[in-house]
Write a protein that holds these residues in place. Structure first.
Motif, mmCIF file in Angstrom:
data_model
loop_
_atom_site.group_PDB
_atom_site.id
_atom_site.type_symbol
_atom_site.label_atom_id
_atom_site.label_comp_id
_atom_site.label_asym_id
_atom_site.label_seq_id
_atom_site.Cartn_x
_atom_site.Cartn_y
_atom_site.Cartn_z
ATOM 1 N N GLU A 173 -1.062 -2.130 8.785
ATOM 2 C CA GLU A 173 -0.160 -2.434 7.685
ATOM 3 C C GLU A 173 0.562 -1.155 7.287
ATOM 4 O OE1 GLU A 173 -2.572 -6.135 5.635
ATOM 5 O OE2 GLU A 173 -2.482 -4.233 4.557
ATOM 6 N N MET A 174 1.887 -1.219 7.315
ATOM 7 C CA MET A 174 2.705 -0.064 6.978
ATOM 8 C C MET A 174 2.763 0.120 5.469
ATOM 9 S SD MET A 174 3.182 0.780 10.006
ATOM 10 C CE MET A 174 4.129 2.241 9.688
ATOM 11 N N SER A 175 3.111 1.325 5.044
ATOM 12 C CA SER A 175 3.134 1.649 3.617
ATOM 13 C C SER A 175 4.491 1.362 2.994
ATOM 14 C CB SER A 175 2.780 3.121 3.417
ATOM 15 O OG SER A 175 3.777 3.939 4.000
ATOM 16 N N GLY A 176 4.474 1.211 1.681
ATOM 17 C CA GLY A 176 5.704 1.109 0.911
ATOM 18 C C GLY A 176 5.955 -0.250 0.302
ATOM 19 N N SER A 177 6.717 -0.239 -0.782
ATOM 20 C CA SER A 177 7.025 -1.474 -1.511
ATOM 21 C C SER A 177 7.926 -2.408 -0.718
ATOM 22 C CB SER A 177 7.661 -1.142 -2.864
ATOM 23 O OG SER A 177 8.866 -0.421 -2.674
ATOM 24 N N ASP A 178 8.488 -1.933 0.375
ATOM 25 C CA ASP A 178 9.285 -2.805 1.253
ATOM 26 C C ASP A 178 8.396 -3.529 2.271
ATOM 27 O OD1 ASP A 178 8.787 -0.289 2.372
ATOM 28 O OD2 ASP A 178 10.556 -0.362 3.658
ATOM 29 N N HIS A 179 7.081 -3.393 2.139
ATOM 30 C CA HIS A 179 6.127 -4.073 3.027
ATOM 31 C C HIS A 179 5.137 -4.922 2.208
ATOM 32 C CE1 HIS A 179 7.510 -2.081 6.650
ATOM 33 N NE2 HIS A 179 7.523 -0.948 5.962
ATOM 34 N N VAL A 180 5.668 -5.709 1.270
ATOM 35 C CA VAL A 180 4.831 -6.611 0.474
ATOM 36 C C VAL A 180 4.280 -7.692 1.394
ATOM 37 C CG1 VAL A 180 4.868 -8.341 -1.373
ATOM 38 C CG2 VAL A 180 6.034 -6.143 -1.689
ATOM 39 N N HIS A 181 3.002 -8.019 1.202
ATOM 40 C CA HIS A 181 2.355 -9.000 2.077
ATOM 41 C C HIS A 181 1.154 -9.629 1.373
ATOM 42 C CE1 HIS A 181 0.329 -5.131 2.699
ATOM 43 N NE2 HIS A 181 -0.763 -5.868 2.843
ATOM 44 N N ILE A 182 0.604 -10.632 2.033
ATOM 45 C CA ILE A 182 -0.601 -11.304 1.562
ATOM 46 C C ILE A 182 -1.458 -11.630 2.774
ATOM 47 C CG2 ILE A 182 0.413 -13.624 1.627
ATOM 48 C CD1 ILE A 182 -1.171 -14.266 -0.947
ATOM 49 N N GLY A 183 -2.764 -11.481 2.628
ATOM 50 C CA GLY A 183 -3.709 -11.894 3.665
ATOM 51 C C GLY A 183 -4.427 -13.141 3.183
ATOM 52 N N ARG A 184 -4.480 -14.155 4.037
ATOM 53 C CA ARG A 184 -5.091 -15.428 3.641
ATOM 54 C C ARG A 184 -6.167 -15.838 4.643
ATOM 55 N NH1 ARG A 184 -0.525 -19.677 3.122
ATOM 56 N NH2 ARG A 184 -2.066 -20.768 1.838
ATOM 57 N N HIS A 200 0.834 -1.207 0.000
ATOM 58 C CA HIS A 200 0.000 0.000 0.000
ATOM 59 C C HIS A 200 0.869 1.257 0.000
ATOM 60 C CE1 HIS A 200 -3.332 -2.661 0.962
ATOM 61 N NE2 HIS A 200 -2.540 -3.220 1.858
ATOM 62 N N ASP A 201 0.344 2.330 -0.584
ATOM 63 C CA ASP A 201 1.045 3.612 -0.609
ATOM 64 C C ASP A 201 0.802 4.434 0.656
ATOM 65 O OD1 ASP A 201 2.135 3.170 -3.180
ATOM 66 O OD2 ASP A 201 0.263 3.833 -4.115
ATOM 67 N N GLY A 202 -0.069 3.944 1.528
ATOM 68 C CA GLY A 202 -0.351 4.602 2.803
ATOM 69 C C GLY A 202 -0.608 3.541 3.858
ATOM 70 N N THR A 203 -0.765 3.973 5.073
ATOM 71 C CA THR A 203 -0.980 3.055 6.192
ATOM 72 C C THR A 203 -2.429 2.575 6.222
ATOM 73 O OG1 THR A 203 0.722 4.235 7.423
ATOM 74 C CG2 THR A 203 -0.731 2.804 8.693
ATOM 75 N N LEU A 204 -2.613 1.308 6.583
ATOM 76 C CA LEU A 204 -3.943 0.723 6.739
ATOM 77 C C LEU A 204 -4.145 0.298 8.180
ATOM 78 C CD1 LEU A 204 -3.589 0.444 3.628
ATOM 79 C CD2 LEU A 204 -4.938 -1.617 3.824
ATOM 80 N N TYR A 205 -5.393 0.441 8.642
ATOM 81 C CA TYR A 205 -5.782 0.015 9.981
ATOM 82 C C TYR A 205 -6.973 -0.918 9.818
ATOM 83 C CZ TYR A 205 -3.047 4.160 10.905
ATOM 84 O OH TYR A 205 -2.044 5.098 10.899
ATOM 85 N N GLY A 206 -6.816 -2.156 10.244
ATOM 86 C CA GLY A 206 -7.863 -3.139 10.039
ATOM 87 C C GLY A 206 -8.443 -3.663 11.332
ATOM 88 N N PHE A 207 -9.681 -4.100 11.244
ATOM 89 C CA PHE A 207 -10.401 -4.718 12.354
ATOM 90 C C PHE A 207 -11.039 -5.990 11.821
ATOM 91 C CE2 PHE A 207 -14.351 -5.392 14.738
ATOM 92 C CZ PHE A 207 -13.834 -5.482 16.029
ATOM 93 N N VAL A 208 -10.744 -7.122 12.446
ATOM 94 C CA VAL A 208 -11.311 -8.402 12.015
ATOM 95 C C VAL A 208 -12.701 -8.533 12.637
ATOM 96 C CG1 VAL A 208 -11.026 -10.906 11.964
ATOM 97 C CG2 VAL A 208 -8.999 -9.413 11.892
ATOM 98 N N LYS A 209 -13.721 -8.467 11.783
ATOM 99 C CA LYS A 209 -15.105 -8.591 12.247
ATOM 100 C C LYS A 209 -15.513 -10.048 12.415
ATOM 101 C CE LYS A 209 -18.383 -6.086 10.473
ATOM 102 N NZ LYS A 209 -19.266 -5.352 9.542
ATOM 103 N N GLN A 210 -14.994 -10.909 11.532
ATOM 104 C CA GLN A 210 -15.414 -12.310 11.526
ATOM 105 C C GLN A 210 -14.290 -13.141 10.920
ATOM 106 O OE1 GLN A 210 -19.303 -13.172 9.676
ATOM 107 N NE2 GLN A 210 -18.225 -14.686 8.441
ATOM 108 N N GLY A 211 -14.086 -14.337 11.446
ATOM 109 C CA GLY A 211 -13.107 -15.253 10.876
ATOM 110 C C GLY A 211 -11.708 -15.002 11.408
ATOM 111 N N THR A 212 -10.728 -15.533 10.689
ATOM 112 C CA THR A 212 -9.326 -15.416 11.085
ATOM 113 C C THR A 212 -8.483 -15.018 9.878
ATOM 114 O OG1 THR A 212 -9.583 -17.107 12.792
ATOM 115 C CG2 THR A 212 -7.345 -16.644 12.063
ATOM 116 N N LEU A 213 -7.705 -13.951 10.040
ATOM 117 C CA LEU A 213 -6.776 -13.473 9.024
ATOM 118 C C LEU A 213 -5.400 -14.042 9.314
ATOM 119 C CD1 LEU A 213 -5.801 -11.574 6.712
ATOM 120 C CD2 LEU A 213 -5.533 -9.803 8.482
#
Length: 144
Positions: free
Chosen positions: A100-111, A66-79
Motif C-alpha cells: 500500500e502506497m503512502s499519501g492521501s491520494d491513496h485512500v482505500h479500504i480492506g474488507r 497511510h503516511d508511509g508505505t505498508l507491506y502486507g502478507f495474508v496469513k489466513q482468509g481473503t482480503l
C-alpha cells in the motif's frame, strides 16, 4: 516476492527492541477488528512496525490512508481491497502479498467478504511518530 517480504518482516523483528500492543485504526473499523503490534524499531527518521491485524468475516478496516508505505502478507482468509473509486484494486488470498502506497491520494479500504477471519501481517514503514493510519471519509461508495 513472498520470500523477500518474509525476510523483511524477520529483519524488522530481529532489529526490534520492544513489544507493544495496540488497536486497529481506521474510519470506522468494523466490530472485532483488532491489531496487535508484534515488534517495532526506529532507524533514522523511520519507524518500522510489524503488526498482526485480524478482521472478522463481514467486517472492514474502514476508509483510511497511510503516511508511509505498508507491506502486507495474508496469513489466513481473503482480503478484498478497494480504492477511492469504489472499485476493487485486488483480491488477496492466503500466501499473497500486498503493498500500500503512502499519501492521501491513496485512500482505500480492506474488507473481509469471506466466512473465516482474515489475518494479515503488516510491516509499516512510517515517518517517525506517524500514526498507523489516517482516517478518511467514505468517498461515496455504497459500502463501508
Amino acid at each position: 516476492m513472498r520470500n523477500l517480504l518474509r525476510a523483511g518482516l524477520i529483519t524488522v523483528v530481529a532489529l526490534s527492541s520492544s513489544l507493544v500492543a495496540g488497536s486497529a485504526q481506521a474510519t470506522p473499523p468494523g466490530p472485532g477488528v483488532k491489531g496487535t503490534v508484534i515488534s517495532q524499531t526506529t532507524i533514522g527518521d523511520k519507524d518500522y512496525i510489524l503488526r498482526e491485524i485480524t478482521i472478522p468475516p463481514g467486517q472492514s478496516t474502514g476508509w483510511h490512508y497511510h503516511d508511509g508505505t505498508l507491506y502486507g502478507f495474508v496469513k489466513q482468509g481473503t482480503l478484498s481491497h478497494f480504492d477511492s473509486t469504489c472499485e476493487s484494486d485486488g483480491v488477496y488470498t492466503a500466501g499473497s502479498t500486498i503493498t500500500e502506497m503512502s499519501g492521501s491520494d491513496h485512500v482505500h479500504i480492506g474488507r473481509n467478504l469471506g466466512t473465516t477471519p482474515l489475518v494479515l501481517d503488516v510491516l509499516y514503514a512510517l515517518p517517525h511518530g506517524a500514526p498507523f493510519s489516517e482516517d478518511a471519509p467514505n468517498p461515496g461508495c455504497d459500502f463501508q
